[in-house]
Scaffold this motif. Structure first.
Motif, mmCIF file in Angstrom:
data_model
loop_
_atom_site.group_PDB
_atom_site.id
_atom_site.type_symbol
_atom_site.label_atom_id
_atom_site.label_comp_id
_atom_site.label_asym_id
_atom_site.label_seq_id
_atom_site.Cartn_x
_atom_site.Cartn_y
_atom_site.Cartn_z
ATOM 1 N N SER A 109 0.827 -1.208 0.000
ATOM 2 C CA SER A 109 0.000 0.000 0.000
ATOM 3 C C SER A 109 0.861 1.257 0.000
ATOM 4 C CB SER A 109 -0.921 0.024 1.219
ATOM 5 O OG SER A 109 -1.862 -1.009 1.137
ATOM 6 N N ARG A 136 -7.768 17.328 -4.187
ATOM 7 C CA ARG A 136 -7.331 15.993 -4.611
ATOM 8 C C ARG A 136 -6.283 15.448 -3.648
ATOM 9 N NH1 ARG A 136 -4.340 14.595 -10.296
ATOM 10 N NH2 ARG A 136 -4.002 12.404 -9.862
ATOM 11 N N ARG A 158 -7.958 14.439 -0.437
ATOM 12 C CA ARG A 158 -8.672 13.166 -0.593
ATOM 13 C C ARG A 158 -7.691 12.000 -0.549
ATOM 14 N NH1 ARG A 158 -11.672 15.853 -4.574
ATOM 15 N NH2 ARG A 158 -10.379 14.914 -6.178
ATOM 16 N N MET A 159 -6.564 12.142 -1.251
ATOM 17 C CA MET A 159 -5.557 11.077 -1.253
ATOM 18 C C MET A 159 -5.049 10.835 0.167
ATOM 19 S SD MET A 159 -3.299 11.986 -4.672
ATOM 20 C CE MET A 159 -1.978 10.868 -4.244
ATOM 21 N N SER A 160 -4.748 11.912 0.883
ATOM 22 C CA SER A 160 -4.231 11.795 2.248
ATOM 23 C C SER A 160 -5.267 11.166 3.167
ATOM 24 C CB SER A 160 -3.842 13.170 2.785
ATOM 25 O OG SER A 160 -2.834 13.733 1.998
ATOM 26 N N GLU A 205 -7.706 9.217 2.376
ATOM 27 C CA GLU A 205 -7.891 7.820 1.990
ATOM 28 C C GLU A 205 -6.805 6.950 2.613
ATOM 29 O OE1 GLU A 205 -10.287 5.073 0.093
ATOM 30 O OE2 GLU A 205 -10.576 7.222 0.003
ATOM 31 N N VAL A 206 -5.586 7.447 2.620
ATOM 32 C CA VAL A 206 -4.475 6.694 3.201
ATOM 33 C C VAL A 206 -4.713 6.476 4.681
ATOM 34 C CG1 VAL A 206 -2.032 6.824 3.821
ATOM 35 C CG2 VAL A 206 -2.767 7.376 1.511
ATOM 36 N N THR A 213 -7.588 6.721 6.438
ATOM 37 C CA THR A 213 -8.801 6.013 6.815
ATOM 38 C C THR A 213 -8.733 4.540 6.420
ATOM 39 O OG1 THR A 213 -9.901 6.668 4.762
ATOM 40 C CG2 THR A 213 -10.291 8.025 6.702
ATOM 41 N N ASN A 214 -7.980 4.233 5.362
ATOM 42 C CA ASN A 214 -7.865 2.832 4.928
ATOM 43 C C ASN A 214 -6.557 2.206 5.389
ATOM 44 O OD1 ASN A 214 -10.281 3.026 3.635
ATOM 45 N ND2 ASN A 214 -9.398 3.431 1.633
ATOM 46 N N VAL A 248 -5.296 4.010 -3.179
ATOM 47 C CA VAL A 248 -6.087 5.220 -3.320
ATOM 48 C C VAL A 248 -6.555 5.346 -4.749
ATOM 49 C CG1 VAL A 248 -6.020 7.715 -3.119
ATOM 50 C CG2 VAL A 248 -4.682 6.332 -1.552
ATOM 51 N N SER A 249 -7.825 5.689 -4.925
ATOM 52 C CA SER A 249 -8.321 5.942 -6.273
ATOM 53 C C SER A 249 -8.400 7.441 -6.469
ATOM 54 C CB SER A 249 -9.697 5.316 -6.477
ATOM 55 O OG SER A 249 -10.609 5.883 -5.589
ATOM 56 N N THR A 250 -7.915 7.927 -7.639
ATOM 57 C CA THR A 250 -7.906 9.370 -7.884
ATOM 58 C C THR A 250 -8.842 9.719 -8.992
ATOM 59 O OG1 THR A 250 -6.004 9.097 -9.331
ATOM 60 C CG2 THR A 250 -5.585 9.759 -7.034
#
Length: 119
Positions: free
Chosen positions: A27, A101, A104-106, A108-109, A111-112, A117-119
């Motif tokens: 990941s 963006r 969102r990427m940060s 996602e990292v 929280t998952n 990460v999907s962009t």
């Protein structure tokens, strides 16, 4: 002085039972790949922006050199300023989109737990 096997065994107990680093490492590598792709994309966008700024200034200088009167020069400056305002508005919009963006990427990292990460 040597360490006993019980001392060595105690070091590994900081990991939770059943912890396997491979998915986490995968990941993180995927996140790093995405970050590099994102940086390359940003580089292209801002390089293009710098080129448009350069062209704007070159066009202004050409028009000022060819101006035959003060109103011609003032018109050239005014058009350049209007275009500069448009470019700045586009820059602001682009920066906001890029920031969203990135956030969102940060998110996602975190929280998952570093999942892809999907962009």
């Amino acid at each position: 002085m040597t360490q006993s096997s019980s001392e060595h065994a105690g070091r590994g107990k900081s990991r939770p039972a059943g912890f396997h680093p491979a998915p986490f490492v995968d990941s993180m590598l995927d996140l790093q790949r995405q970050a590099l792709e994102y940086a390359a994309e940003l580089n292209q966008v801002w390089t293009a922006r710098a080129q448009s700024e350069s062209k704007l200034v070159t066009d202004l200088m050409t028009r000022l050199a060819g101006a035959r009167s003060i109103p011609d020069a003032a018109s050239a400056w005014q058009e350049c300023l209007q275009r500069q305002i448009q470019l700045n508005a586009e820059d602001t919009r682009r920066l906001l989109e890029q920031n969203q963006r990135f956030m969102r990427m940060s998110a996602e990292v975190f929280t998952n737990g570093g999942a892809a990460v999907s962009t």
